[in-house]
Scaffold this motif. Structure first.
Motif, PDB file in Angstrom:
ATOM      1  N   PRO A 381       0.480   9.317 -26.581  1.00 29.05           N
ATOM      2  CA  PRO A 381      -0.216   8.025 -26.471  1.00 29.05           C
ATOM      3  C   PRO A 381      -1.717   8.221 -26.605  1.00 29.05           C
ATOM      4  N   GLN A 382      -2.419   7.121 -26.895  1.00 31.86           N
ATOM      5  CA  GLN A 382      -3.854   7.256 -27.169  1.00 31.86           C
ATOM      6  C   GLN A 382      -4.680   7.522 -25.913  1.00 31.86           C
ATOM      7  N   ALA A 383      -4.105   7.373 -24.727  1.00 35.21           N
ATOM      8  CA  ALA A 383      -4.865   7.583 -23.495  1.00 35.21           C
ATOM      9  C   ALA A 383      -4.061   8.429 -22.522  1.00 35.21           C
ATOM     10  N   ALA A 384      -4.774   9.120 -21.654  1.00 37.97           N
ATOM     11  CA  ALA A 384      -4.150   9.884 -20.567  1.00 37.97           C
ATOM     12  C   ALA A 384      -5.030   9.750 -19.338  1.00 37.97           C
ATOM     13  N   LEU A 385      -4.408   9.817 -18.177  1.00 38.02           N
ATOM     14  CA  LEU A 385      -5.168   9.764 -16.935  1.00 38.02           C
ATOM     15  C   LEU A 385      -5.979  11.048 -16.759  1.00 38.02           C
ATOM     16  N   PRO A 386      -7.110  10.954 -16.091  1.00 37.48           N
ATOM     17  CA  PRO A 386      -7.905  12.167 -15.854  1.00 37.48           C
ATOM     18  C   PRO A 386      -7.078  13.241 -15.146  1.00 37.48           C
ATOM     19  N   ALA A 387      -7.377  14.488 -15.461  1.00 36.31           N
ATOM     20  CA  ALA A 387      -6.615  15.603 -14.901  1.00 36.31           C
ATOM     21  C   ALA A 387      -6.965  15.863 -13.441  1.00 36.31           C
ATOM     22  N   HIS A 388      -8.135  15.406 -13.005  1.00 36.48           N
ATOM     23  CA  HIS A 388      -8.554  15.607 -11.618  1.00 36.48           C
ATOM     24  C   HIS A 388      -8.842  14.247 -10.996  1.00 36.48           C
ATOM     25  N   ALA A 389      -8.358  14.055  -9.798  1.00 33.85           N
ATOM     26  CA  ALA A 389      -8.470  12.752  -9.144  1.00 33.85           C
ATOM     27  C   ALA A 389      -9.229  12.871  -7.841  1.00 33.85           C
ATOM     28  N   GLU A 390     -10.348  12.162  -7.743  1.00 30.82           N
ATOM     29  CA  GLU A 390     -11.081  12.085  -6.482  1.00 30.82           C
ATOM     30  C   GLU A 390     -10.451  11.000  -5.626  1.00 30.82           C
ATOM     31  N   PRO A 391     -10.060  11.297  -4.395  1.00 31.98           N
ATOM     32  CA  PRO A 391      -9.376  10.288  -3.571  1.00 31.98           C
ATOM     33  C   PRO A 391     -10.215   9.024  -3.394  1.00 31.98           C
ATOM     34  N   LEU A 392      -9.544   7.904  -3.247  1.00 34.66           N
ATOM     35  CA  LEU A 392     -10.228   6.649  -2.996  1.00 34.66           C
ATOM     36  C   LEU A 392     -10.839   6.645  -1.603  1.00 34.66           C
ATOM     37  N   PRO A 393     -11.937   5.903  -1.402  1.00 32.20           N
ATOM     38  CA  PRO A 393     -12.499   5.800  -0.044  1.00 32.20           C
ATOM     39  C   PRO A 393     -11.543   5.055   0.878  1.00 32.20           C
ATOM     40  N   ARG A 394     -11.716   5.225   2.153  1.00 27.81           N
ATOM     41  CA  ARG A 394     -10.871   4.545   3.127  1.00 27.81           C
ATOM     42  C   ARG A 394     -11.107   3.042   3.040  1.00 27.81           C
ATOM     43  N   PRO A 395     -10.085   2.226   3.256  1.00 28.86           N
ATOM     44  CA  PRO A 395     -10.260   0.772   3.169  1.00 28.86           C
ATOM     45  C   PRO A 395     -11.215   0.267   4.244  1.00 28.86           C
ATOM     46  N   VAL A 396     -11.953  -0.781   3.882  1.00 29.37           N
ATOM     47  CA  VAL A 396     -12.923  -1.333   4.826  1.00 29.37           C
ATOM     48  C   VAL A 396     -12.293  -2.409   5.710  1.00 29.37           C
ATOM     49  N   ARG A 397     -11.122  -2.918   5.303  1.00 31.29           N
ATOM     50  CA  ARG A 397     -10.441  -3.951   6.093  1.00 31.29           C
ATOM     51  C   ARG A 397      -9.061  -3.448   6.485  1.00 31.29           C
ATOM     52  N   PRO A 398      -8.519  -3.917   7.618  1.00 37.69           N
ATOM     53  CA  PRO A 398      -7.161  -3.531   7.991  1.00 37.69           C
ATOM     54  C   PRO A 398      -6.149  -4.003   6.953  1.00 37.69           C
ATOM     55  N   TRP A 399      -5.020  -3.307   6.870  1.00 35.43           N
ATOM     56  CA  TRP A 399      -3.919  -3.718   5.998  1.00 35.43           C
ATOM     57  C   TRP A 399      -3.521  -5.157   6.339  1.00 35.43           C
ATOM     58  N   VAL A 400      -3.416  -6.014   5.322  1.00 40.64           N
ATOM     59  CA  VAL A 400      -3.191  -7.441   5.548  1.00 40.64           C
ATOM     60  C   VAL A 400      -1.892  -7.695   6.323  1.00 40.64           C
ATOM     61  N   GLY A 401      -0.902  -6.828   6.136  1.00 38.26           N
ATOM     62  CA  GLY A 401       0.363  -7.003   6.848  1.00 38.26           C
ATOM     63  C   GLY A 401       0.237  -6.802   8.339  1.00 38.26           C
ATOM     64  N   ASP A 402      -0.877  -6.163   8.784  1.00 41.85           N
ATOM     65  CA  ASP A 402      -1.098  -5.954  10.221  1.00 41.85           C
ATOM     66  C   ASP A 402      -1.998  -7.023  10.834  1.00 41.85           C
ATOM     67  N   VAL A 403      -2.429  -7.993  10.021  1.00 39.33           N
ATOM     68  CA  VAL A 403      -3.339  -9.031  10.501  1.00 39.33           C
ATOM     69  C   VAL A 403      -2.537 -10.291  10.829  1.00 39.33           C
ATOM     70  N   ALA A 404      -2.716 -10.819  12.022  1.00 36.98           N
ATOM     71  CA  ALA A 404      -2.001 -12.041  12.409  1.00 36.98           C
ATOM     72  C   ALA A 404      -2.568 -13.232  11.644  1.00 36.98           C
ATOM     73  N   PRO A 405      -1.709 -14.072  11.081  1.00 32.45           N
ATOM     74  CA  PRO A 405      -2.204 -15.242  10.341  1.00 32.45           C
ATOM     75  C   PRO A 405      -2.789 -16.281  11.297  1.00 32.45           C
ATOM     76  N   VAL A 406      -3.843 -16.976  10.829  1.00 31.48           N
ATOM     77  CA  VAL A 406      -4.451 -18.010  11.668  1.00 31.48           C
ATOM     78  C   VAL A 406      -3.651 -19.304  11.600  1.00 31.48           C
ATOM     79  N   ARG A 407      -2.833 -19.477  10.562  1.00 34.01           N
ATOM     80  CA  ARG A 407      -1.987 -20.655  10.452  1.00 34.01           C
ATOM     81  C   ARG A 407      -0.870 -20.384   9.460  1.00 34.01           C
ATOM     82  N   VAL A 408       0.141 -21.239   9.496  1.00 33.68           N
ATOM     83  CA  VAL A 408       1.259 -21.175   8.558  1.00 33.68           C
ATOM     84  C   VAL A 408       1.333 -22.507   7.822  1.00 33.68           C
ATOM     85  N   ARG A 409       1.440 -22.456   6.519  1.00 38.17           N
ATOM     86  CA  ARG A 409       1.592 -23.661   5.705  1.00 38.17           C
ATOM     87  C   ARG A 409       2.944 -23.619   5.007  1.00 38.17           C
ATOM     88  N   MET A 410       3.464 -24.806   4.708  1.00 31.23           N
ATOM     89  CA  MET A 410       4.660 -24.883   3.881  1.00 31.23           C
ATOM     90  C   MET A 410       4.349 -25.724   2.644  1.00 31.23           C
TER      91      MET A 410
END
Length: 568
Positions: A381-410
């Protein structure tokens, strides 16, 4: 002077070897390009649309890094292909239509005609404002000067596959079905999963189009079927069998795979070679259920990203790879997955298996798409991923699945056939807040259906009260699927598009999905839309408007008439 087909939107023939889209890469933090949109009518009456660069490259893949700027000098070169029929008669029934005003500001005109257009950057978390990702008011006409789109990819943008396409209310289906679409890649997926480093990568764009052979008899390899029924749009209605004439033909990187014999497109891979495939369902109405077969045996594919987001990203507890033997892709959705080339002397077949779209849905049957041949001489293929990967920085916000919703809509999808006893009679489409009266989306209104504060997290329950499968999508953000008709699902990753199962008339309650909606990113402040991504439904009115206001806004987050109806 009438244009010949080869002058503009030229396409390869059935059975051709696929070519990857041309790539345009950012340099020194910027990707700047000219892009124009064209249309043409073929002798058989079908229409094509295409994006071209200034040197004639069709639908280029745009490759950028987080933090880069994307600048597109966009020229509308559409011509009216049907001057005999008034524009208002060509729009879907029930979709409010306005027409262009002379010398209107493209940022404000909101014009909806067959020769109006704009661009939407599907999946990107960028501001929904003019010259970035506004689709509510921005409308560009053929006599306008080139229109500048200028947007910055956020520093924390998820690395993965996105896409661009027109989002002009009333005409989105026509332009996307004609081929107006292209891929966007935000680089760095190997930073989310270092095991991907160095893999060759391949971009596959699957589009649908009007049938090339609508009057052909079914292939003799299929079981004998009853005569095809057509829905109100002239598309083939769901047979419920997995066979029969499809509503639309499919193509892979513009190589058509036409009914009735489905001659697959072709490509070669080295035996057993691992590649990362980035697959976009750029169809206007067709659902996919992709499987890779060797012989008749489904092969394992390793999903690493969905809808532009790595499975393990933003603190998600998901494994970085999930091995499956098929993947469902509704219109607008994307998947990135690891595949292995077939063994020496063998071949593989990429197929889409039937999708049951419901009694009022279109027919999406089993069919072949792509033959993969093992060859030691296969090109890379015309492209390939880089051979060396620098890890991503840590997330600045908590995982959304761990955050309680402020409301529920239908909210709920619904349809209104003219003849209640015939689900395929002319139909109006609605997306409604529970407790409100269904009405089609009004593009001339500025009143939001939902107002949310930036920084909040909500749960949305989306019901389907129709007898047709629908495909929920929201602009500017991603969400987590929490449950499917009340049953919890284990999906600790993000999407921007999800199927909502159809109602069959006998169920004790309407099918639904529950979604954890993430409004924390400051880039989404503004007004944008949510809708069904089956584009004839969107064009027909199945869309709503949401406004995200700054976190320090003092007013209520919900208009007074929604406090009891839109919140549970």
């Amino acid at each position: 002077m009438q244009r010949a087909p080869q002058d503009v939107c030229d396409r390869p023939g059935p059975g051709s070897a696929i070519a990857e889209p041309a790539e345009l890469r950012s340099h020194d933090g910027i990707l700047e390009t000219d892009l124009s949109v064209h249309d043409e009518k073929l002798p058989d009456g079908t229409t094509r649309y295409c994006y071209l660069t200034s040197d004639g490259k069709p639908s280029p893949t745009l490759r950028l890094k987080p933090g880069d700027q994307l600048v597109i000098h966009f020229k509308n070169d559409l011509v009216d292909l049907d001057t005999a029929t008034p524009a208002i008669d060509r729009a879907l029934a029930g979709a409010p239509i306005c027409t262009a005003k002379k010398a209107a500001n493209p940022c404000e005109s909101g014009a909806m005609t067959p020769i109006s257009t704009n661009l939407h950057f599907h999946g990107l978390t960028v501001p929904p404002v003019c010259h970035q990702d506004d689709v509510l008011k921005t409308s560009i006409q053929p006599d306008d000067a080139p229109f500048e789109y200028r947007l910055r990819i956020p520093d924390d943008a998820p690395p993965g596959l996105y896409w661009y396409h027109p989002h002009l209310h009333g005409f989105s289906k026509t332009q996307v079905l004609g081929g107006a679409s292209g891929a966007i890649i935000i680089e760095g997926i190997e930073r989310a999963d270092p095991s991907l480093a160095g893999l060759p990568e391949r971009v596959l764009v699957i589009r649908d189009q009007d049938l090339a052979n609508p009057d052909a008899q079914p292939s003799k390899s299929e079981p004998v079927m009853s005569k095809s029924q057509l829905d109100s749009d002239g598309d083939v209605a769901n047979s419920g069998t997995g066979f029969g004439k499809p509503s639309k033909d499919l193509s892979v990187n513009f190589v058509p795979v036409p009914y009735p014999n489905y001659p697959p497109a072709t490509l070669s891979m080295k035996p057993g070679e691992r590649q990362l495939w980035r697959v976009l369902n750029a169809s206007a109405i067709t659902y996919l259920n992709l499987t890779l077969l060797v012989g008749r045996a489904p092969q394992q594919i390793g999903i690493v990203g969905l809808d532009g987001v790595p499975l393990q990203f933003h603190g998600s507890p998901s494994p970085s790879v999930q091995w499956v033997n098929h993947i469902g892709l509704p219109p607008g959705s994307r998947a990135e997955f690891i595949v292995e080339g077939p063994p020496a002397g063998a071949s593989a077949l990429l197929v889409t298996r039937a999708v049951d779209t419901g009694p009022a849905g279109e027919n999406d049957p089993n069919r072949a798409l792509l033959t993969i041949t093992a060859s030691a001489d296969a090109g890379e293929p015309q492209a390939a991923l880089p051979a060396h990967a620098e890890p991503l920085p840590r997330p600045v916000r908590p995982w959304v699945g761990d955050v309680a919703p402020v409301r529920v809509r239908m909210l709920f999808f619904s349809e209104q056939p003219e003849n209640p006893n015939d689900p395929n009679s002319p139909t109006k489409f609605f997306m409604t807040i529970d407790g409100e009266t269904p009405k089609p989306f009004d593009p001339q209104s500025d009143v939001p259906d939902i107002t949310v504060k930036q920084g909040e997290v909500e749960d949305w329950i989306i019901e389907n009260r129709s007898m047709e499968l629908h495909d929920f999508h929201i602009h500017q953000l991603h969400f987590q699927l929490l449950d499917w008709s009340g049953i919890a699902v284990n999906e600790p990753f993000l999407r921007d598009t999800v199927n909502v199962p159809y109602y069959n008339g006998r169920m004790l309650k309407y099918p639904s999905v529950r979604l954890r909606m993430d409004f924390r990113d400051p880039n989404i402040i503004g007004t944008f839309v949510y809708h069904c991504h089956v584009l004839e439904h969107e064009d027909g009115g199945m869309m709503g408007r949401i406004r995200v206001v700054p976190a320090n806004t003092a007013s209520s987050t919900t208009p007074p008439n929604q406090r009891t109806k839109g919140e549970l």
